[in-house]
Write an enzyme that holds these catalytic residues in place. Structure first.
Site, PDB file in Angstrom:
ATOM      1  N   CYS A   1       1.754  -1.480  -2.293  1.00 26.23           N
ATOM      2  CA  CYS A   1       2.816  -1.314  -1.306  1.00 26.23           C
ATOM      3  C   CYS A   1       2.253  -1.386   0.107  1.00 26.23           C
ATOM      4  CB  CYS A   1       3.537   0.009  -1.525  1.00 26.23           C
ATOM      5  SG  CYS A   1       4.964   0.257  -0.429  1.00 26.23           S
TER       6      CYS A   1
ATOM      7  N   CYS B   1       7.540   6.877  -5.559  1.00 29.85           N
ATOM      8  CA  CYS B   1       8.891   6.969  -5.016  1.00 29.85           C
ATOM      9  C   CYS B   1       9.931   6.328  -5.919  1.00 29.85           C
ATOM     10  CB  CYS B   1       8.951   6.373  -3.612  1.00 29.85           C
ATOM     11  SG  CYS B   1       8.565   4.611  -3.527  1.00 29.85           S
TER      12      CYS B   1
END
Length: 361
Positions: free
Chosen positions: A105, A202
């Site tokens: 990410c 997440c």
């Protein structure tokens, strides 16, 4: 004025404190919230024990901080880009590897897209609330560990492009966590000052990554046998994506002694268990190494970290012609896990890192 900086604002205390520090230092700050589609509900986001990030509540908190500090604020949709990260996560587990989505990410999305957005706004810098530092060295900017060793995030930042380092700011990297919370409270940001840290993936807020993988790849059959190193069947499992190298608990079978996951074999769907000593490896091979200092021409002495919470061990690294590296440890390391990152340090400086392909005894 020091210049314009685009700050990634997550709605948490670290990026909010970063905004305060950058304003105090005279930067022209622009806030950016990166919507990823990995949203949790408000009730989940307000739990005291755990939280993810990127929820609708977090977006609201980030906007309120920006309004209070009187800085421009944008919320942009990166859901399609973030979908690549989730695909990577699922496919790595199905390949028998243990992924590290935070590294991906940061490399693919946060810093790459953040810098692209910054350039569109004629920004001189980009900034995040990560705990790391960029320091000037003899040959230019260098990535270093944070001052707070308990919060240091340099491990997940090794993949940043070398060309971005001169434009990168980590405002809280020189502070300890309690100082950052105090700074936010002093600035009148009491609501975010008390927010818990993000401690989970997440897009897997319930912690059940196997459920996500099965939903993402419903056609894949992953059930198989649990075996010992000789191939003797010890039991059955309902999906090898539930396992990772070094795992001892949650194996789903009764054994006569403590056993650990040694290997995951996706081609046969077998999970291999063995003794703790069987986890030791003296070397590893890594691929796709990103050198922040330039690839070494010969053997490189360094400290190598094989996982985020690993303290690091003395090692010798040799770059390979295919863009990878061979790492030899001074002392054997336990549970060297394919799919995780190995990151090389010289003291606090990050030299580079790559993806672990295999461990060698």
């Amino acid at each position: 004025m020091p210049g314009r900086v685009v700050l990634a604002m997550s709605g948490g205390v670290d990026s909010s404190a970063s905004a305060v520090l950058l304003k105090e230092q005279g930067y022209d700050v622009v806030g950016l919230f990166m919507r990823t589609g990995a949203h949790t509900g408000e009730a989940d986001s307000r739990r005291d024990n755990k939280k993810g990030c990127c929820s609708a509540v977090d977006a609201g908190d980030a906007r309120r901080v920006a309004d209070r500090l009187d800085i421009p604020f944008y919320a942009l949709d990166f859901e399609r880009e973030f979908d690549r990260v989730i695909d990577y996560f699922a496919d790595e587990y199905l390949a028998g590897r243990t992924p590290n989505p935070c590294v991906v990410c940061n490399t693919w999305l946060k810093f790459g897209q953040l810098w692209e957005f910054g350039r569109r706004l004629d920004a001189d810098f980009i900034a995040t609330g990560h705990y790391a530092r960029v320091l000037n060295g003899p040959t230019g900017p260098e990535l270093h560990k944070a001052v707070d060793p308990d919060k240091d995030q340099s491990y997940v930042l090794y993949g940043i492009g070398r060309e971005i380092l001169p434009h990168l700011l980590f405002p809280v990297g020189g502070y300890r966590k309690e100082q950052v919370r105090a700074l936010a409270r002093t600035a009148g940001l009491s609501e975010v000052a008390a927010k818990p840290d993000s401690v989970e993936i997440c897009f897997v807020p319930d912690g059940d990554h196997a459920k996500l993988i099965r939903k993402r790849r419903p056609a894949r059959a992953t059930a198989g046998a649990v075996v010992d190193p000789a191939g003797t069947v010890l039991g059955e499992h309902d999906g090898y994506e539930r396992f990772t190298v070094g795992q001892r608990k949650g194996l789903g079978i009764a054994t006569d002694r403590k056993r650990y996951v040694l290997r995951i074999l996706p081609e046969s769907k077998a999970v291999v268990l063995g003794d703790r000593d069987d986890l030791l490896a003296s070397e590893l091979t890594a691929s796709r190494v990103n050198w922040l200092t330039g690839a070494p021409a010969g053997p490189l002495r360094c400290t190598a970290k094989i996982r985020y919470r690993n303290a690091g061990s003395p090692a010798t690294v040799r770059a390979t012609a295919d863009g990878g590296a061979r790492v030899a440890f001074d002392a054997p390391q336990s549970a060297v896990t394919p799919g995780q990152a190995v990151v090389f340090y010289d003291g606090s400086r990050v030299l580079g890192g790559g993806w672990i392909e295999a461990a060698h005894r």
